[in-house]
Scaffold this motif. Sequence first.
Motif, short mmCIF file in Angstrom:
data_model
loop_
_atom_site.label_atom_id
_atom_site.label_comp_id
_atom_site.label_asym_id
_atom_site.label_seq_id
_atom_site.Cartn_x
_atom_site.Cartn_y
_atom_site.Cartn_z
N ASP A 3 0.85 -1.19 0.00
CA ASP A 3 0.00 0.00 0.00
C ASP A 3 0.89 1.25 0.00
O ASP A 3 1.40 1.66 1.03
CB ASP A 3 -0.91 -0.02 1.23
CG ASP A 3 -1.86 1.15 1.31
OD1 ASP A 3 -1.64 2.18 0.64
OD2 ASP A 3 -2.84 1.05 2.09
N LYS A 4 1.08 1.83 -1.18
CA LYS A 4 2.03 2.94 -1.34
C LYS A 4 1.62 4.20 -0.57
O LYS A 4 2.47 4.93 -0.08
CB LYS A 4 2.25 3.27 -2.82
CG LYS A 4 2.79 2.11 -3.63
CD LYS A 4 3.98 1.44 -2.96
CE LYS A 4 4.50 0.28 -3.76
NZ LYS A 4 4.22 -1.02 -3.22
N LYS A 5 0.32 4.43 -0.45
CA LYS A 5 -0.14 5.59 0.34
C LYS A 5 0.27 5.40 1.80
O LYS A 5 0.75 6.33 2.45
CB LYS A 5 -1.65 5.75 0.20
CG LYS A 5 -2.19 7.00 0.87
CD LYS A 5 -3.68 7.17 0.59
CE LYS A 5 -4.20 8.44 1.25
NZ LYS A 5 -5.63 8.63 1.01
N TYR A 6 0.08 4.20 2.30
CA TYR A 6 0.48 3.87 3.67
C TYR A 6 2.00 4.00 3.83
O TYR A 6 2.49 4.58 4.81
CB TYR A 6 0.01 2.46 4.01
CG TYR A 6 0.45 1.96 5.36
CD1 TYR A 6 -0.10 2.48 6.53
CD2 TYR A 6 1.41 0.96 5.47
CE1 TYR A 6 0.29 2.00 7.78
CE2 TYR A 6 1.81 0.48 6.70
CZ TYR A 6 1.26 1.01 7.85
OH TYR A 6 1.66 0.54 9.09
N VAL A 7 2.76 3.47 2.88
CA VAL A 7 4.22 3.54 2.93
C VAL A 7 4.67 5.00 2.96
O VAL A 7 5.54 5.38 3.75
CB VAL A 7 4.86 2.78 1.75
CG1 VAL A 7 6.36 3.04 1.66
CG2 VAL A 7 4.58 1.28 1.87
N ARG A 25 7.01 9.55 6.03
CA ARG A 25 6.86 10.90 6.60
C ARG A 25 7.05 10.85 8.12
O ARG A 25 7.73 11.71 8.69
CB ARG A 25 5.48 11.47 6.25
CG ARG A 25 5.26 12.86 6.78
CD ARG A 25 3.90 13.42 6.30
NE ARG A 25 3.64 14.70 6.91
CZ ARG A 25 3.05 14.87 8.09
NH1 ARG A 25 2.65 13.83 8.79
NH2 ARG A 25 2.87 16.07 8.59
N LEU A 26 6.48 9.84 8.77
CA LEU A 26 6.64 9.71 10.22
C LEU A 26 8.09 9.40 10.62
O LEU A 26 8.57 9.87 11.66
CB LEU A 26 5.70 8.64 10.77
CG LEU A 26 4.23 9.03 10.79
CD1 LEU A 26 3.37 7.85 11.21
CD2 LEU A 26 3.99 10.21 11.71
N MET A 34 1.82 8.61 -7.02
CA MET A 34 2.05 8.00 -5.70
C MET A 34 3.48 7.49 -5.57
O MET A 34 4.13 7.71 -4.55
CB MET A 34 1.04 6.87 -5.44
CG MET A 34 1.15 6.29 -4.04
SD MET A 34 1.12 7.51 -2.68
CE MET A 34 -0.53 8.12 -2.83
N MET A 35 3.98 6.80 -6.60
CA MET A 35 5.35 6.30 -6.53
C MET A 35 6.35 7.45 -6.52
O MET A 35 7.38 7.37 -5.83
CB MET A 35 5.65 5.35 -7.69
CG MET A 35 5.06 3.97 -7.50
SD MET A 35 5.74 3.09 -6.07
CE MET A 35 7.27 2.53 -6.76
N LYS A 36 6.05 8.52 -7.22
CA LYS A 36 6.93 9.70 -7.17
C LYS A 36 6.93 10.30 -5.77
O LYS A 36 7.98 10.75 -5.28
CB LYS A 36 6.50 10.73 -8.21
CG LYS A 36 6.85 10.32 -9.63
CD LYS A 36 6.46 11.37 -10.64
CE LYS A 36 6.87 10.91 -12.02
NZ LYS A 36 6.61 11.91 -13.05
N ASN A 37 5.78 10.30 -5.12
CA ASN A 37 5.68 10.79 -3.75
C ASN A 37 6.50 9.91 -2.79
O ASN A 37 7.22 10.41 -1.93
CB ASN A 37 4.22 10.84 -3.32
CG ASN A 37 4.02 11.44 -1.95
OD1 ASN A 37 4.74 12.35 -1.53
ND2 ASN A 37 3.04 10.94 -1.23
#
Length: 160
Positions: free
Chosen positions: A46-50, A55-56, A95-98
């Motif tokens: 899950d890339k959004k989760y990653v 960030r954390l 998302m992958m760029k993020n």
Amino acid sequence: MKLRTIATMVFLPMFCTAQISQIDLAPVVEKAVKTQNVVFDCSSADKKYVASRLRLIDMSIKEYVANGTPYNVVVTIHSGCTDIVSKKIADDDKMMKNVYKKLEIVSKHENVSIEACQIAVDRFGIEHNELHPFISLVPNSITRVISLQNDGYAFIPFSK
């Protein structure tokens, strides 16, 4: 009575000084700050989760730096998370760029190692020359995590 008061006023400071000079004062010792060792283990697809976990990690490192807390951070990447180690990203994959941007930010901190599992990289068909420059390969993420835990590293999984 006056003589007793005068004598007390004259001799009391001498007795107090004598008492104080006999007190052993322990030197002030600053408590050493323990190095914080942590391994963040990414197996999530899950890339959004990653991206949120990266960030954390960045925020946690910034907190250590602000507090003057020594740290060592290892990010291990394997399983469903493996594709984030590749520089090959579709132009329209925001998302992958993020994720890449957040990985790069984390990689620029001191005392951080971002490690990909050689077994997973090979299984996913990712060529070694496709790896982001800040990614290092380890033979096996499982044995790497075991070793880090045996060395006292806290284990934080991203396995959503």
